[in-house]
Design a protein around this motif. Structure first.
Motif, PDB file in Angstrom:
ATOM      1  N   GLU A 142       1.120  -2.818  -1.078  1.00 28.08           N
ATOM      2  CA  GLU A 142       0.247  -3.990  -1.297  1.00 28.08           C
ATOM      3  C   GLU A 142       1.120  -5.203  -1.595  1.00 28.08           C
ATOM      4  OE1 GLU A 142       0.249  -5.089  -4.540  1.00 28.08           O
ATOM      5  OE2 GLU A 142       1.348  -3.353  -5.275  1.00 28.08           O
ATOM      6  N   PRO A 143       0.590  -6.410  -1.376  1.00 31.19           N
ATOM      7  CA  PRO A 143       1.419  -7.625  -1.368  1.00 31.19           C
ATOM      8  C   PRO A 143       2.122  -7.948  -2.678  1.00 31.19           C
ATOM      9  CG  PRO A 143      -0.698  -8.030  -0.315  1.00 31.19           C
ATOM     10  CD  PRO A 143      -0.789  -6.682  -0.955  1.00 31.19           C
ATOM     11  N   LEU A 144       1.462  -7.737  -3.827  1.00 28.68           N
ATOM     12  CA  LEU A 144       2.073  -8.174  -5.082  1.00 28.68           C
ATOM     13  C   LEU A 144       3.314  -7.349  -5.418  1.00 28.68           C
ATOM     14  CD1 LEU A 144      -1.030  -8.943  -7.340  1.00 28.68           C
ATOM     15  CD2 LEU A 144       0.363 -10.516  -5.993  1.00 28.68           C
ATOM     16  N   SER A 145       3.242  -6.047  -5.240  1.00 27.30           N
ATOM     17  CA  SER A 145       4.407  -5.208  -5.516  1.00 27.30           C
ATOM     18  C   SER A 145       5.539  -5.515  -4.546  1.00 27.30           C
ATOM     19  CB  SER A 145       4.027  -3.722  -5.428  1.00 27.30           C
ATOM     20  OG  SER A 145       3.130  -3.372  -6.446  1.00 27.30           O
ATOM     21  N   GLN A 146       5.185  -5.750  -3.291  1.00 33.64           N
ATOM     22  CA  GLN A 146       6.210  -6.071  -2.295  1.00 33.64           C
ATOM     23  C   GLN A 146       6.905  -7.386  -2.639  1.00 33.64           C
ATOM     24  OE1 GLN A 146       4.730  -6.641   1.675  1.00 33.64           O
ATOM     25  NE2 GLN A 146       6.750  -6.526   2.609  1.00 33.64           N
ATOM     26  N   PHE A 165      -3.792  -4.294  -5.490  1.00 33.43           N
ATOM     27  CA  PHE A 165      -2.812  -3.766  -6.438  1.00 33.43           C
ATOM     28  C   PHE A 165      -3.419  -2.610  -7.229  1.00 33.43           C
ATOM     29  CE2 PHE A 165      -1.222  -3.609 -10.787  1.00 33.43           C
ATOM     30  CZ  PHE A 165       0.135  -3.395 -10.574  1.00 33.43           C
ATOM     31  N   TYR A 166      -4.626  -2.813  -7.772  1.00 37.53           N
ATOM     32  CA  TYR A 166      -5.243  -1.769  -8.582  1.00 37.53           C
ATOM     33  C   TYR A 166      -5.674  -0.575  -7.731  1.00 37.53           C
ATOM     34  CZ  TYR A 166      -5.220  -4.566 -12.838  1.00 37.53           C
ATOM     35  OH  TYR A 166      -4.825  -5.271 -13.942  1.00 37.53           O
ATOM     36  N   GLN A 167      -6.004  -0.821  -6.458  1.00 38.75           N
ATOM     37  CA  GLN A 167      -6.372   0.293  -5.598  1.00 38.75           C
ATOM     38  C   GLN A 167      -5.194   1.214  -5.317  1.00 38.75           C
ATOM     39  OE1 GLN A 167      -8.054  -1.773  -2.221  1.00 38.75           O
ATOM     40  NE2 GLN A 167     -10.158  -1.402  -2.895  1.00 38.75           N
ATOM     41  N   MET A 168      -4.001   0.684  -5.419  1.00 34.39           N
ATOM     42  CA  MET A 168      -2.811   1.491  -5.151  1.00 34.39           C
ATOM     43  C   MET A 168      -2.317   2.253  -6.380  1.00 34.39           C
ATOM     44  SD  MET A 168      -2.145   1.343  -2.004  1.00 34.39           S
ATOM     45  CE  MET A 168      -3.824   1.028  -1.504  1.00 34.39           C
ATOM     46  N   GLN A 169      -2.958   2.008  -7.526  1.00 30.55           N
ATOM     47  CA  GLN A 169      -2.575   2.761  -8.712  1.00 30.55           C
ATOM     48  C   GLN A 169      -3.222   4.134  -8.655  1.00 30.55           C
ATOM     49  OE1 GLN A 169      -0.305   0.848 -10.554  1.00 30.55           O
ATOM     50  NE2 GLN A 169      -0.786  -0.381  -8.753  1.00 30.55           N
ATOM     51  N   GLY A 170      -2.557   5.168  -9.121  1.00 29.86           N
ATOM     52  CA  GLY A 170      -3.082   6.529  -9.032  1.00 29.86           C
ATOM     53  C   GLY A 170      -2.969   7.027  -7.611  1.00 29.86           C
ATOM     54  N   ALA A 171      -4.070   7.579  -7.066  1.00 29.62           N
ATOM     55  CA  ALA A 171      -4.066   8.043  -5.678  1.00 29.62           C
ATOM     56  C   ALA A 171      -4.166   6.824  -4.775  1.00 29.62           C
ATOM     57  CB  ALA A 171      -5.235   8.988  -5.431  1.00 29.62           C
ATOM     58  N   PRO A 172      -3.133   6.513  -3.961  1.00 30.38           N
ATOM     59  CA  PRO A 172      -3.152   5.293  -3.151  1.00 30.38           C
ATOM     60  C   PRO A 172      -4.342   5.256  -2.205  1.00 30.38           C
ATOM     61  CG  PRO A 172      -0.958   6.271  -3.195  1.00 30.38           C
ATOM     62  CD  PRO A 172      -1.892   7.265  -3.806  1.00 30.38           C
ATOM     63  N   ALA A 173      -4.983   4.119  -2.142  1.00 30.67           N
ATOM     64  CA  ALA A 173      -6.158   3.968  -1.286  1.00 30.67           C
ATOM     65  C   ALA A 173      -5.813   4.174   0.177  1.00 30.67           C
ATOM     66  CB  ALA A 173      -6.767   2.581  -1.503  1.00 30.67           C
ATOM     67  N   ASP A 174      -4.643   3.702   0.608  1.00 37.12           N
ATOM     68  CA  ASP A 174      -4.269   3.827   2.018  1.00 37.12           C
ATOM     69  C   ASP A 174      -4.197   5.283   2.447  1.00 37.12           C
ATOM     70  OD1 ASP A 174      -4.207   1.139   2.152  1.00 37.12           O
ATOM     71  OD2 ASP A 174      -2.038   0.925   2.395  1.00 37.12           O
ATOM     72  N   ALA A 175      -3.662   6.129   1.559  1.00 36.73           N
ATOM     73  CA  ALA A 175      -3.551   7.544   1.910  1.00 36.73           C
ATOM     74  C   ALA A 175      -4.923   8.183   2.060  1.00 36.73           C
ATOM     75  CB  ALA A 175      -2.737   8.274   0.841  1.00 36.73           C
ATOM     76  N   ILE A 176      -5.836   7.823   1.182  1.00 34.70           N
ATOM     77  CA  ILE A 176      -7.186   8.383   1.247  1.00 34.70           C
ATOM     78  C   ILE A 176      -7.888   7.946   2.529  1.00 34.70           C
ATOM     79  CG2 ILE A 176      -9.445   8.402   0.117  1.00 34.70           C
ATOM     80  CD1 ILE A 176      -7.958   7.994  -2.539  1.00 34.70           C
ATOM     81  N   LEU A 177      -7.682   6.691   2.913  1.00 29.79           N
ATOM     82  CA  LEU A 177      -8.366   6.161   4.092  1.00 29.79           C
ATOM     83  C   LEU A 177      -7.728   6.640   5.394  1.00 29.79           C
ATOM     84  CD1 LEU A 177      -8.958   2.520   2.809  1.00 29.79           C
ATOM     85  CD2 LEU A 177     -10.704   4.270   3.165  1.00 29.79           C
ATOM     86  N   GLU A 178      -6.420   6.837   5.412  1.00 23.46           N
ATOM     87  CA  GLU A 178      -5.739   7.198   6.658  1.00 23.46           C
ATOM     88  C   GLU A 178      -5.856   8.684   6.985  1.00 23.46           C
ATOM     89  OE1 GLU A 178      -1.747   5.866   6.214  1.00 23.46           O
ATOM     90  OE2 GLU A 178      -2.306   3.729   6.195  1.00 23.46           O
TER      91      GLU A 178
END
Length: 781
Positions: A305-309, A387-400
């Motif tokens: 996600e953009p903020l961490s990058q 940013f918060y969606q990537m905390q814990g189980a990453p949202a991208d992994a769940i969606l992909e």
């Protein structure tokens, strides 16, 4: 100890206790309960009793009873008053009976009998007794009217009384009024009076001109002429606590806009959003600064996600300090384009800028905050959510990953939540209906086709025979079916032949509505909680298509909704830590521009945290309580506020204060620049954030076309600080349809604050605790 103390007090003036005993009697007479009268209220004490029940004035009664009558009229007046007093002393035995219309004859007889006893005992003369016996008690036909004190003038007192309820744990103002209590409040009565007077005069042309409001429309010319509501809350930061100095508005109703309202305060939400954004950056700095350069490079490459990058890439330049990185975060640039569509809040939305000139620009966060540019903060909020969606189980992994183990959990949660929403709606629709009425409503809701009506009847009346089914169809169909067709419809559409989803599909109904209509036949009038409990498994069954669908996109859409809601739960926790007053945020990027609402008092508290370098301080409204003065029960309590708590990094607080000063110097609150003059030869620093809330109920047609817009309310606010001690909020508000006639923005409260600056300025010049007494007893404060 208290009884011994009371006994000793009786001998304060020496061994003769006659005066003390007399005072005990007087105190009793002044507090004896004498029922209540409609239109007047509770009656306590002889003075109030004479006034409420007979319309007599206590001072006049005392003069008449002391004087020697010089004429028959004087004697008659003295006798009348004597009988009134005597009747009230007797009525206190059973006041609700004797003072009611039905009991007054009994009171008359009781009073006359005591007049004869008093005459026989020589307590009163025969002439006074005879004159009193010759008159009947004349109760006032109507309760006396009390002069109404405008609610506007009672706002500070009412606020203190409400605070006393909280402090003392009392259930009601009635219970508070039973106390002999004097409280010392932090309200500055002089400033409260000055500013209340100014707000009450807003619609006076001369007063409006003096405040610089001559060009603003303060009344709706198309309606009844009701003025807009203006409110002001002002605090002073002190050592270890904040002190409420002014709490006022011009709303002549008991409601307090500052502390009791939930309002769309528009772009003031950007203040909370900016703080959350900077807190994320500070957290990333704390985590990444500990990594070696190679690890930071890997973190930048793997960031989802953009903020961490951005944070990882920024720190590749070297070990920079937190303040430097926060300044760089304020310089990050975003597009202000309104033409992008955003999937948020459960659907696709577009947003607009207040100033169309910003539409084609790309600007920094600092500039967007200064000029209150909506689309930049929509995109900032999107980055926060990601940013918060990537905390814990990453949202991208769940969606992909279609096989991700958490996908089924999210789909079940969605089915349960949306199913609950529909059941609540259907329960409201069926509330108060009998089983037969529900059957009729369901049949009326669908097109009159044999298969649809068959599903409804066979679902709601599974044990009814074919004859009852034929009679039902006869009332619904223009042409009854043939016996063969009737049998086919009856046999082929029962619960034993089709599952819930198939029956609902055939009928053209929502499965949960068909289920509830069926369940209602056995449980008419069931409470909502019972419905939801009974439908636990049915909610999952009705969404079986969602689990089986071959369309991953349909599943992903619903999972995204829940992932966004989870992110907003974390954002809400961050906002609540800084005083956000409500238990829910609207899970939409529009929360960044005010859709989740706020409260003027809570916004002011947030500015107090910023002014105190990130340390939350308790607010003192009542400094001390003095119970039962000059009695054996006398007790004095002094405020012991809870400890101050650091809730925000000092570097963030300083940077946001700087951004608020920038809003005044060159941004949307530029009207306030220099409004409070100089102090010790230097300009007094002013910081602010403005917001305008235009709350509307919109209707949309096919293709998302807007077909109607009705004003619900209009609000504009400025949350501010002045110098290093004073902070607060000023809000203007128009409720209901009248809001349609107003087009003001936050420039109105900004100008109003500027006009009020001379009335506020003395608070800046007189530092220190200013207190005033407020007594909460006898129904007043």
């Amino acid at each position: 100890k208290q009884m011994a103390s009371a006994s000793l007090r009786a001998y304060r003036d020496g061994p003769d206790t006659a005066a003390a005993r007399r005072q005990i009697v007087v105190d009793y007479l002044n507090s004896t309960p004498l029922a209540a009268r409609p239109g007047f209220g509770e009656v306590n004490g002889l003075g109030d009793g004479l006034y409420a029940w007979f319309g007599s004035d206590l001072a006049q009664v005392n003069r008449a009873l002391r004087a020697s009558p010089h004429s028959p009229e004087d004697q008659a007046a003295k006798a009348r008053f004597y009988k009134q007093v005597l009747s009230l002393l007797l009525a206190q035995r059973r006041p609700a009976h004797y003072l009611a219309v039905a009991g007054r004859d009994d009171l008359e007889a009781l009073t006359d009998s005591h007049l004869r006893l008093l005459r026989a005992a020589g307590v009163i003369g025969a002439g006074l007794a005879q004159a009193a016996l010759a008159q009947r008690l004349q109760f006032a036909a109507e309760p006396p009217t009390r002069a109404d004190v405008p609610f506007v003038d009672q706002k500070a007192a009412n606020a203190m009384r409400t605070e006393l309820l909280r402090l003392l744990g009392l259930p009601s103002l009635y219970a508070l009024d039973r106390l002999d209590l004097t409280g010392t409040t932090s309200i500055d009565l002089a400033a409260q009076g000055r500013l209340t007077t100014e707000l009450r005069q807003l619609t006076d042309p001369d007063a409006a001109r003096d405040l610089g409001l001559y060009g603003f429309r303060l009344l709706d010319p198309n309606r009844s002429g009701e003025p807009l509501v203006a409110s002001l809350t002002l605090y002073e930061r002190g050592p270890g606590a904040n002190y409420l100095r002014v709490q006022t508005d011009n709303l002549n109703q008991p409601f307090d806009l500052n502390s009791g309202a939930k309002l769309d305060l528009g772009s003031t939400a950007k203040l909370r959003t900016l703080i959350t954004y900077l807190e994320i950056v500070a957290g990333l700095h704390d985590r990444l600064i500990r990594l070696a350069p190679a690890e930071r490079k890997l973190a930048a490459a793997n960031a989802a996600e953009p903020l961490s990058q951005w944070a990882a890439e920024y720190l590749l330049t070297g070990d920079v300090g937190l303040e430097t990185m926060l300044e760089a975060a304020m310089a990050r640039r975003y597009s202000a384009s309104p033409w992008e569509r955003f999937f948020t809040g459960g659907g696709v939305h577009q947003f607009a800028n207040f100033n169309a000139d910003d539409n084609g620009r790309v600007m920094s966060v600092a500039e967007a905050f200064r000029n209150s540019v909506n689309l930049v903060f929509i995109r900032v909020m999107r980055d926060i959510v990601r940013f918060y969606q990537m905390q814990g189980a990453p949202a991208d992994a769940i969606l992909e990953d279609r096989q991700h183990p958490r996908r089924i959990d999210y789909l079940r949660r969605f089915a349960d939540r949306e199913g609950t929403t529909f059941l609540n709606q259907f329960h409201r629709e069926f509330a108060g209906l009998s089983p037969d009425q529900v059957l009729d409503r369901m049949a009326d809701e669908v097109r009159p086709r044999g298969a649809r009506l068959a599903v409804i009847f066979r679902s709601l009346r599974p044990d009814a025979d074919e004859a009852a089914f034929a009679a039902f169809l006869a009332t619904r169909l223009a042409e009854p079916p043939s016996p063969r067709e009737l049998a086919r419809l009856y046999d082929g559409h029962g619960p034993d032949r089709l599952n819930l989803n198939d029956r609902a599909y055939v009928a053209g109904l929502h499965p949960l509505k068909l289920w509830l209509a069926t369940w209602w036949q056995e449980h008419p009038g069931a409470p909502r909680s019972a419905v939801l409990e009974a439908a636990t498994a049915v909610r999952q069954e009705s969404y079986a298509w969602l689990f089986k669908t071959g369309s991953k996109a349909k599943q992903d859409k619903r999972i995204r909704i829940l992932l966004e809601e989870e992110a907003f739960e974390r954002i809400h926790a961050a906002w609540q830590r800084l005083g956000y007053p409500f238990d829910h945020l609207v899970p939409s990027y529009a929360t960044a521009i005010g859709s989740s609402a706020d409260r003027p008092e809570a916004l002011a508290e947030l500015v107090g945290i910023l002014l105190n370098d990130g340390v939350w301080q308790p607010t003192v409204r009542v400094a001390s309580l003095h119970f039962a003065k000059d009695t054996p029960y006398e007790t004095v309590l002094a405020a012991a506020p809870p400890q101050a708590v650091a809730v925000l990094a000092p570097a963030i607080a300083r940077l946001v204060r700087k951004a608020m000063v920038d809003v005044v110097e060159t941004g949307t609150a530029v009207r306030l620049r220099g409004a409070f003059g100089d102090h010790d030869g230097a300009p007094i620093a002013i910081g602010a954030k403005t917001g305008t809330g235009d709350h509307r109920r919109k209707s949309f047609g096919q293709g998302g076309r807007l077909i109607g817009s009705q004003a619900v309310s209009r609000t504009a606010t400025v949350v501010f600080f002045v110098g290093d001690r004073l902070f607060g909020n000023i809000t203007v508000y128009v409720p209901g349809p009248d809001a349609e006639g107003f087009k003001f923005t936050s420039s109105l409260p900004a100008q109003l604050l500027k006009g009020l600056a001379p009335a506020i300025r003395p608070l800046l010049d007189e530092p220190g605790m200013r207190t005033a007494d407020a007594k909460a007893a006898g129904g007043g404060a």
